[in-house]
Design a protein around this motif. Structure first.
Motif, PDB file in Angstrom:
ATOM      1  N   PHE A 185       4.775  -6.210   5.282  1.00  0.00           N
ATOM      2  CA  PHE A 185       3.516  -6.753   4.788  1.00  0.00           C
ATOM      3  C   PHE A 185       2.305  -6.329   5.619  1.00  0.00           C
ATOM      4  CE2 PHE A 185       6.574  -9.637   2.883  1.00  0.00           C
ATOM      5  CZ  PHE A 185       6.102  -9.682   1.586  1.00  0.00           C
ATOM      6  N   SER A 186       2.436  -5.318   6.438  1.00  0.00           N
ATOM      7  CA  SER A 186       1.316  -4.908   7.279  1.00  0.00           C
ATOM      8  C   SER A 186       0.239  -4.147   6.515  1.00  0.00           C
ATOM      9  CB  SER A 186       1.813  -4.041   8.438  1.00  0.00           C
ATOM     10  OG  SER A 186       2.297  -2.807   7.946  1.00  0.00           O
ATOM     11  N   GLY A 187       0.555  -3.663   5.339  1.00  0.00           N
ATOM     12  CA  GLY A 187      -0.408  -2.880   4.586  1.00  0.00           C
ATOM     13  C   GLY A 187      -0.270  -1.398   4.825  1.00  0.00           C
ATOM     14  N   PHE A 188       0.719  -0.994   5.603  1.00  0.00           N
ATOM     15  CA  PHE A 188       0.936   0.429   5.873  1.00  0.00           C
ATOM     16  C   PHE A 188       1.842   1.035   4.802  1.00  0.00           C
ATOM     17  CE2 PHE A 188       3.242   3.921   7.938  1.00  0.00           C
ATOM     18  CZ  PHE A 188       2.170   4.721   8.277  1.00  0.00           C
ATOM     19  N   ILE A 189       2.949   0.395   4.515  1.00  0.00           N
ATOM     20  CA  ILE A 189       3.866   0.896   3.488  1.00  0.00           C
ATOM     21  C   ILE A 189       3.310   0.592   2.105  1.00  0.00           C
ATOM     22  CG2 ILE A 189       6.202   0.703   2.560  1.00  0.00           C
ATOM     23  CD1 ILE A 189       7.115  -0.050   5.401  1.00  0.00           C
ATOM     24  N   VAL A 190       2.920  -0.652   1.900  1.00  0.00           N
ATOM     25  CA  VAL A 190       2.312  -1.084   0.640  1.00  0.00           C
ATOM     26  C   VAL A 190       0.929  -1.638   0.975  1.00  0.00           C
ATOM     27  CG1 VAL A 190       2.532  -2.621  -1.344  1.00  0.00           C
ATOM     28  CG2 VAL A 190       4.589  -1.726  -0.245  1.00  0.00           C
ATOM     29  N   PRO A 191      -0.150  -1.001   0.498  1.00  0.00           N
ATOM     30  CA  PRO A 191      -1.487  -1.508   0.819  1.00  0.00           C
ATOM     31  C   PRO A 191      -1.737  -2.873   0.182  1.00  0.00           C
ATOM     32  CG  PRO A 191      -1.626   0.361  -0.679  1.00  0.00           C
ATOM     33  CD  PRO A 191      -0.194   0.212  -0.301  1.00  0.00           C
ATOM     34  N   ARG A 192      -2.685  -3.602   0.735  1.00  0.00           N
ATOM     35  CA  ARG A 192      -2.966  -4.961   0.281  1.00  0.00           C
ATOM     36  C   ARG A 192      -3.274  -5.018  -1.214  1.00  0.00           C
ATOM     37  NH1 ARG A 192      -7.983  -7.106   2.830  1.00  0.00           N
ATOM     38  NH2 ARG A 192      -8.959  -6.080   1.091  1.00  0.00           N
ATOM     39  N   SER A 193      -3.959  -4.027  -1.728  1.00  0.00           N
ATOM     40  CA  SER A 193      -4.321  -4.042  -3.145  1.00  0.00           C
ATOM     41  C   SER A 193      -3.103  -3.901  -4.057  1.00  0.00           C
ATOM     42  CB  SER A 193      -5.325  -2.924  -3.439  1.00  0.00           C
ATOM     43  OG  SER A 193      -4.756  -1.670  -3.095  1.00  0.00           O
ATOM     44  N   ARG A 194      -1.993  -3.412  -3.537  1.00  0.00           N
ATOM     45  CA  ARG A 194      -0.776  -3.239  -4.347  1.00  0.00           C
ATOM     46  C   ARG A 194       0.259  -4.337  -4.112  1.00  0.00           C
ATOM     47  NH1 ARG A 194      -0.341   2.739  -5.790  1.00  0.00           N
ATOM     48  NH2 ARG A 194      -2.562   3.155  -5.991  1.00  0.00           N
ATOM     49  N   ILE A 195       0.019  -5.205  -3.132  1.00  0.00           N
ATOM     50  CA  ILE A 195       0.926  -6.326  -2.891  1.00  0.00           C
ATOM     51  C   ILE A 195       0.694  -7.349  -3.997  1.00  0.00           C
ATOM     52  CG2 ILE A 195       1.496  -8.213  -1.311  1.00  0.00           C
ATOM     53  CD1 ILE A 195       0.673  -6.447   1.003  1.00  0.00           C
ATOM     54  N   PRO A 196       1.767  -7.886  -4.604  1.00  0.00           N
ATOM     55  CA  PRO A 196       1.569  -8.905  -5.646  1.00  0.00           C
ATOM     56  C   PRO A 196       0.748 -10.083  -5.117  1.00  0.00           C
ATOM     57  CG  PRO A 196       3.859  -8.199  -5.590  1.00  0.00           C
ATOM     58  CD  PRO A 196       3.180  -7.565  -4.415  1.00  0.00           C
ATOM     59  N   VAL A 197      -0.003 -10.694  -6.012  1.00  0.00           N
ATOM     60  CA  VAL A 197      -0.946 -11.741  -5.632  1.00  0.00           C
ATOM     61  C   VAL A 197      -0.236 -12.893  -4.933  1.00  0.00           C
ATOM     62  CG1 VAL A 197      -2.613 -13.401  -6.539  1.00  0.00           C
ATOM     63  CG2 VAL A 197      -2.490 -11.117  -7.507  1.00  0.00           C
ATOM     64  N   TRP A 198       0.959 -13.250  -5.379  1.00  0.00           N
ATOM     65  CA  TRP A 198       1.657 -14.384  -4.785  1.00  0.00           C
ATOM     66  C   TRP A 198       2.216 -14.080  -3.400  1.00  0.00           C
ATOM     67  CZ3 TRP A 198       3.016 -11.850  -9.220  1.00  0.00           C
ATOM     68  CH2 TRP A 198       4.145 -11.052  -9.168  1.00  0.00           C
ATOM     69  N   TRP A 199       2.152 -12.814  -2.925  1.00  0.00           N
ATOM     70  CA  TRP A 199       2.585 -12.464  -1.568  1.00  0.00           C
ATOM     71  C   TRP A 199       1.420 -12.113  -0.652  1.00  0.00           C
ATOM     72  CZ3 TRP A 199       6.883 -13.729   0.538  1.00  0.00           C
ATOM     73  CH2 TRP A 199       8.034 -13.848  -0.224  1.00  0.00           C
ATOM     74  N   GLN A 209     -15.874   4.718   1.808  1.00  0.00           N
ATOM     75  CA  GLN A 209     -15.632   4.209   0.458  1.00  0.00           C
ATOM     76  C   GLN A 209     -14.151   4.262   0.105  1.00  0.00           C
ATOM     77  OE1 GLN A 209     -17.995   2.767  -1.414  1.00  0.00           O
ATOM     78  NE2 GLN A 209     -16.337   2.178  -2.799  1.00  0.00           N
ATOM     79  N   TYR A 210     -13.440   5.290   0.545  1.00  0.00           N
ATOM     80  CA  TYR A 210     -12.001   5.396   0.283  1.00  0.00           C
ATOM     81  C   TYR A 210     -11.246   4.244   0.954  1.00  0.00           C
ATOM     82  CZ  TYR A 210      -7.217   7.058   0.397  1.00  0.00           C
ATOM     83  OH  TYR A 210      -5.861   7.143   0.267  1.00  0.00           O
ATOM     84  N   LEU A 211     -11.597   3.950   2.204  1.00  0.00           N
ATOM     85  CA  LEU A 211     -10.940   2.838   2.899  1.00  0.00           C
ATOM     86  C   LEU A 211     -11.204   1.513   2.195  1.00  0.00           C
ATOM     87  CD1 LEU A 211     -11.547   3.705   6.662  1.00  0.00           C
ATOM     88  CD2 LEU A 211      -9.440   3.911   5.364  1.00  0.00           C
ATOM     89  N   ASP A 212     -12.395   1.356   1.651  1.00  0.00           N
ATOM     90  CA  ASP A 212     -12.717   0.121   0.930  1.00  0.00           C
ATOM     91  C   ASP A 212     -11.982   0.060  -0.407  1.00  0.00           C
ATOM     92  OD1 ASP A 212     -13.862  -2.270   0.223  1.00  0.00           O
ATOM     93  OD2 ASP A 212     -15.774  -1.383  -0.368  1.00  0.00           O
ATOM     94  N   ASP A 213     -11.948   1.165  -1.138  1.00  0.00           N
ATOM     95  CA  ASP A 213     -11.330   1.168  -2.463  1.00  0.00           C
ATOM     96  C   ASP A 213      -9.812   1.044  -2.402  1.00  0.00           C
ATOM     97  OD1 ASP A 213     -13.831   1.452  -3.544  1.00  0.00           O
ATOM     98  OD2 ASP A 213     -13.641   3.610  -3.903  1.00  0.00           O
ATOM     99  N   TYR A 214      -9.166   1.822  -1.525  1.00  0.00           N
ATOM    100  CA  TYR A 214      -7.703   1.877  -1.521  1.00  0.00           C
ATOM    101  C   TYR A 214      -7.075   0.773  -0.672  1.00  0.00           C
ATOM    102  CZ  TYR A 214      -3.017   3.834  -1.498  1.00  0.00           C
ATOM    103  OH  TYR A 214      -1.666   4.001  -1.648  1.00  0.00           O
ATOM    104  N   PHE A 215      -7.603   0.556   0.528  1.00  0.00           N
ATOM    105  CA  PHE A 215      -7.019  -0.424   1.438  1.00  0.00           C
ATOM    106  C   PHE A 215      -7.759  -1.762   1.438  1.00  0.00           C
ATOM    107  CE2 PHE A 215      -5.733   3.617   3.436  1.00  0.00           C
ATOM    108  CZ  PHE A 215      -4.370   3.418   3.475  1.00  0.00           C
ATOM    109  N   GLY A 216      -8.999  -1.772   1.011  1.00  0.00           N
ATOM    110  CA  GLY A 216      -9.804  -2.984   1.078  1.00  0.00           C
ATOM    111  C   GLY A 216     -10.386  -3.230   2.460  1.00  0.00           C
TER     112      GLY A 216
END
Length: 150
Positions: free
Chosen positions: A56-70, A107-114
């Motif tokens: 859940f660190s956002g490295f393997i799966v970025p925050r924007s792709r983690i399901p909302v309930w996680w 902008q890329y860091l904001d769009d992809y990783f938040g």
């Protein structure tokens, strides 16, 4: 070798996040040993949390792709805050554009990783907070728990 800019602010941000990351990992290990009956159980408990922190660190799966309930676990994960701080402090203010898309690095860091560069101070406070939290839980566990059998 990975393109860090040679500025004093970025160097000290890197040093800050690296130091406090090593510090909270050390205090987390001390806390795990103090809160469990022996070092073998502490290793099992700590390794389980290390797996979850890496997932859940956002490295393997970025925050924007983690399901909302996680996503709550993303915000409770100290490694996610470290990654946020390291990436944002080093690359969050770069205005260079990618050649293929024309998007700036910021902008890329904001769009992809938040990741937002303006949030860097909050990230630093949270990293120090995790360090202090693990330190106090370690101190409480050493004082309160007694696993000796008589």
């Amino acid at each position: 070798m990975i393109g860090f800019e040679w500025t004093a602010a970025k160097f000290f941000w890197y040093l800050f996040f690296t130091f406090f990351s090593l510090l909270y990992f050390t205090f987390y290990g001390m806390m795990a040993v103090a809160a469990t009956p022996n070092q073998h159980i502490a290793a099992i408990v700590a390794s389980a949390f290390y797996i979850l922190w890496n997932l859940f660190s956002g490295f393997i799966v970025p925050r924007s792709r983690i399901p909302v309930w996680w996503r709550w676990y993303y915000w409770a994960c100290p490694v996610a805050w470290t990654l946020y701080g390291l990436v944002t402090s080093q690359f969050g203010d770069i205005q260079d554009r990618f050649e293929d898309t024309g998007v700036t690095v910021e902008q890329y860091l904001d769009d992809y990783f938040g990741y937002k560069h303006d949030f860097l101070g909050v990230v630093a406070v949270v990293i120090v907070g995790f360090t202090v939290l693990f330190l106090f839980i370690f101190g409480f566990a050493i004082k309160a728990f007694n696993f000796q059998r008589r």
